[in-house]
Design a protein around this motif. Structure first.
Motif, mmCIF file in Angstrom:
data_model
loop_
_atom_site.group_PDB
_atom_site.id
_atom_site.type_symbol
_atom_site.label_atom_id
_atom_site.label_comp_id
_atom_site.label_asym_id
_atom_site.label_seq_id
_atom_site.Cartn_x
_atom_site.Cartn_y
_atom_site.Cartn_z
ATOM 1 N N ASN A 81 0.838 -1.198 0.000
ATOM 2 C CA ASN A 81 0.000 0.000 0.000
ATOM 3 C C ASN A 81 0.875 1.251 0.000
ATOM 4 O O ASN A 81 2.016 1.210 0.482
ATOM 5 C CB ASN A 81 -0.941 -0.007 1.220
ATOM 6 N N GLN A 94 -5.124 -0.062 -0.979
ATOM 7 C CA GLN A 94 -5.486 -0.368 -2.363
ATOM 8 C C GLN A 94 -5.268 -1.828 -2.740
ATOM 9 O O GLN A 94 -5.541 -2.216 -3.868
ATOM 10 C CB GLN A 94 -4.669 0.508 -3.322
ATOM 11 N N LYS A 149 -6.966 -5.950 -6.421
ATOM 12 C CA LYS A 149 -6.816 -4.502 -6.354
ATOM 13 C C LYS A 149 -8.168 -3.877 -6.043
ATOM 14 O O LYS A 149 -9.178 -4.236 -6.645
ATOM 15 C CB LYS A 149 -6.276 -3.937 -7.661
ATOM 16 N N LYS A 152 -8.848 2.846 -4.400
ATOM 17 C CA LYS A 152 -8.053 3.415 -3.316
ATOM 18 C C LYS A 152 -8.943 4.127 -2.301
ATOM 19 O O LYS A 152 -9.788 4.951 -2.658
ATOM 20 C CB LYS A 152 -7.029 4.385 -3.896
ATOM 21 N N THR A 220 -9.965 -3.793 -11.052
ATOM 22 C CA THR A 220 -10.076 -3.071 -9.788
ATOM 23 C C THR A 220 -11.480 -3.251 -9.233
ATOM 24 O O THR A 220 -12.471 -3.039 -9.938
ATOM 25 C CB THR A 220 -9.783 -1.572 -9.987
#
Length: 320
Positions: A81, A94, A149, A152, A220
């Motif tokens: 991270n 993240q 992932k 964030k 993601t």
């Protein structure tokens, strides 16, 4: 004549092998680079300071120096991270991950390739059972690192609690398949694909760390998606018996230059009766480590006491 035809056939075969090897190498380079761009970015890179000892400590490095360090048989890692190398320097979260490792034998030695390959086969079957595909799977000498992932999010108390709960659930999914319960920190060091696994003090040959050809979507996820995917897994870590000694690499120190890292802003709470779930989970992890160290130091009675305390904490822990 026959020998001429045989020689031509041999040359054709070698040319084919070289072509396949070259294309595989180029493919690996491209996928490894995508991993770096997508998962690492500006996160801190480190490598061993010493080649003679597993506890020789770590030092921060730049990507431009990583290849040179690795050619000198130093392991290359990245912090999962962003923000720094210490937990209180991590500014955002993240990466949800788990390290699945074949471990060591009763003599604290790495298993041979044949045993490790069988172990990896079991792990791949388990990965295929996931209801949500990993962003990346990275193969190391001793197993796999499995990455999801996430979008964030700031490193604050609320997000950190959610993050650690999902980390525990992912660990539980692989707990019976070699998941390492010590590799769970937000500032964890994990191996960087595209570089060699090196253990000079173990007397083993370097092993190329690469991104799996089957799992490299780079997708993601929202952290809530992972919460739903692992909703049936327990929050409390499974207790899995290991017949090998624990690694002490987590206690190594990282040497770095002072940098103006942005610190995560702690969340203030006015209710003193609110249970700090993160602290309880961290305490359980710490006591589990203490119990192992005591056990392998021939203090089995004290180790048992520490383990019983962990179990009491876990029994009393409730989550909303």
């Amino acid at each position: 004549n026959f020998m001429t035809h045989l020689l031509c056939l041999f040359c054709f075969y070698m040319e084919f092998i070289l072509m396949v090897s070259a294309s595989h190498f180029l493919y690996s380079q491209v996928v490894n680079r995508r991993f770096f761009d997508n998962m690492v970015g500006d996160n801190v890179l480190v490598c061993n300071k010493s080649l003679s000892s597993a506890n020789g400590g770590m030092q921060e490095i730049r990507l431009s120096d990583a290849k040179i360090q690795n050619m000198q048989l130093k392991d290359v890692y990245f912090v999962v991270n962003p923000g720094g190398t210490k937990a209180n320097e991590i500014t955002h979260l993240q990466t949800i991950y788990v390290d699945v490792d074949a471990g060591r034998d009763a003599n604290n030695k790495y298993f041979n390739k044949k045993i490790v390959d069988r172990f990896k086969g079991r792990v791949l079957k388990r990965i295929a059972e996931l209801t949500i595909q990993p962003s990346y799977v990275v193969e190391t000498r001793n197993g796999y690192q499995i990455y999801f992932k996430i979008k964030k999010i700031p490193n604050n108390q609320k997000n950190l609690e959610t993050y650690k709960i999902i980390q525990n659930k992912l660990y539980n999914f692989f707990a019976d398949f070699g998941a390492d319960n010590k590799v769970q920190k937000i500032n964890q060091l994990l191996r960087l694909p595209g570089f060699n696994w090196c253990k000079k003090w173990e007397g083993l040959a370097p092993f190329p760390v690469i991104v799996s050809a089957d799992y490299h979507s780079g997708k993601t996820y929202d952290i809530s998606e992972l919460g739903k995917a692992f909703q049936n897994e327990s929050v409390t870590k499974k207790s899995v018996k290991k017949d090998y000694k624990p690694s002490y690499e987590k206690y190594t120190q990282i040497t770095s230059k002072k940098k103006p890292y942005e610190k995560a802003t702690p969340v203030q709470t006015t209710n003193s009766n609110v249970r700090d779930v993160t602290s309880i989970i961290d305490t359980c992890d710490f006591l589990e480590e203490v119990s192992k160290i005591l056990h392998y130091s021939n203090h089995k009675f004290l180790g048992k006491q520490a383990l019983e305390l962990v179990q009491k904490l876990k029994t009393n822990m409730t989550l909303e």
